[in-house]
Design an enzyme around this catalytic site. Structure first.
Site, PDB file in Angstrom:
ATOM      1  N   ASN A  12       0.837  -1.218   0.000  1.00  0.00           N
ATOM      2  CA  ASN A  12       0.000   0.000   0.000  1.00  0.00           C
ATOM      3  C   ASN A  12       0.862   1.255   0.000  1.00  0.00           C
ATOM      4  O   ASN A  12       0.562   2.227  -0.679  1.00  0.00           O
ATOM      5  CB  ASN A  12      -0.928   0.002   1.216  1.00  0.00           C
ATOM      6  CG  ASN A  12      -1.959  -1.090   1.129  1.00  0.00           C
ATOM      7  OD1 ASN A  12      -2.781  -1.103   0.221  1.00  0.00           O
ATOM      8  ND2 ASN A  12      -1.910  -2.043   2.057  1.00  0.00           N
ATOM      9  N   ASP A  70       9.228   5.149   7.364  1.00  0.00           N
ATOM     10  CA  ASP A  70       8.687   4.628   8.611  1.00  0.00           C
ATOM     11  C   ASP A  70       7.566   5.569   9.018  1.00  0.00           C
ATOM     12  O   ASP A  70       7.719   6.786   9.019  1.00  0.00           O
ATOM     13  CB  ASP A  70       9.732   4.528   9.720  1.00  0.00           C
ATOM     14  CG  ASP A  70       9.249   3.563  10.803  1.00  0.00           C
ATOM     15  OD1 ASP A  70       9.098   2.357  10.479  1.00  0.00           O
ATOM     16  OD2 ASP A  70       8.977   3.988  11.937  1.00  0.00           O
ATOM     17  N   LYS A 177      -6.433  11.927  -0.597  1.00  0.00           N
ATOM     18  CA  LYS A 177      -5.520  11.552   0.489  1.00  0.00           C
ATOM     19  C   LYS A 177      -4.074  11.913   0.116  1.00  0.00           C
ATOM     20  O   LYS A 177      -3.336  12.509   0.915  1.00  0.00           O
ATOM     21  CB  LYS A 177      -5.623  10.049   0.795  1.00  0.00           C
ATOM     22  CG  LYS A 177      -4.628   9.624   1.870  1.00  0.00           C
ATOM     23  CD  LYS A 177      -4.612   8.143   2.197  1.00  0.00           C
ATOM     24  CE  LYS A 177      -3.486   7.831   3.165  1.00  0.00           C
ATOM     25  NZ  LYS A 177      -3.234   6.421   3.394  1.00  0.00           N
TER      26      LYS A 177
END
Ligand code: ITT
Length: 200
Positions: A12, A70, A177
């Site tokens: 993703n 991260d 988004k």
């Protein structure tokens, strides 16, 4: 065409990088595209340390610059910066189904007066194995919904509402988004750095 190698096992994330960068002429590859397998222990204490661990592990195996991401969510009512760098492990400790994880968090927040939450992303750029790593960070602020939302996005998106843009990440489009997410904010900083350097 410019090529970027992203150190991630998360499809993703890879898709979001590809969606954001394709219009800008970049091709983004994941480690799978190179047939590479590695699994570094993410035992850092910050997003930056973990991003570096991932970037370094992949950079050892390829002869090109790599980036690593991260990221995580911080939900005020669950604790300061929590789950934060433990976001992925926290979800796994509840269920492999993120909708179950989302509902679990909504239940935990049943009586919470503060539902605020932030997504964080730190990108590490490592050009040479022994180069100084560079970091680019992005934050996206919002709150946890009272009812689980749609199926768009991934991970914690079905329970996240982005306040400033009034968007439910589980229901908005990928374009919406990607225009404002923590990941895209970090990525804009990386692109800015690369553009400045190219102009030097
Ligand atoms: P890699 O380490 O292989 O990149 P990962 O999924 O383990 O993949 P992280 O350690 O950075 O990546 O964990 C981040 C977790 O935070 C991720 O698994 C999701 O649960 C959550 N997360 C991060 N960004 C998100 C986003 O944009 N939408 C929803 N959840 C997100």
């Amino acid at each position: 065409m410019k090529k970027i190698l992203l150190a991630t096992h998360n499809e993703n994330k890879l898709r979001e990088y590809q969606e954001i960068l394709a219009p800008l002429g970049y091709e983004v590859y994941g480690d799978k595209d190179f047939g590479i397998s590695y699994d570094p222990e993410e035992n850092g204490t910050t997003y930056a340390e973990n991003a570096y661990i991932k970037a370094k592990a992949l950079r050892k195996l390829v002869n090109m610059p790599v980036i690593a991401d991260d990221s995580g969510i911080e939900i005020k009512a669950l604790g300061e910066h929590f789950p934060g760098i433990h976001t992925s492990r926290y979800a796994s400790s509840i269920s492999s189904d993120y909708r179950v994880v989302g509902q679990h968090i909504i239940d935990l927040l049943k009586d919470a007066s503060d539902r605020s939450a932030e997504y964080h992303c730190c990108i590490c750029l490592l050009e040479e194995e022994d180069a100084t790593p560079l970091y680019f960070e992005g934050v996206c602020r919002g709150h946890i919904l009272e009812k689980i939302g749609g199926y768009h996005g991934f991970g914690y998106d079905p329970i996240f509402h982005y306040d400033e843009g009034n968007l439910d990440f589980g229901d908005c489009s990928e374009e919406e988004k990607n225009a404002i997410s923590h990941r895209s904010r970090a990525l804009q900083k990386l692109l800015h750095y690369l553009a400045l350097r190219q102009g030097q």
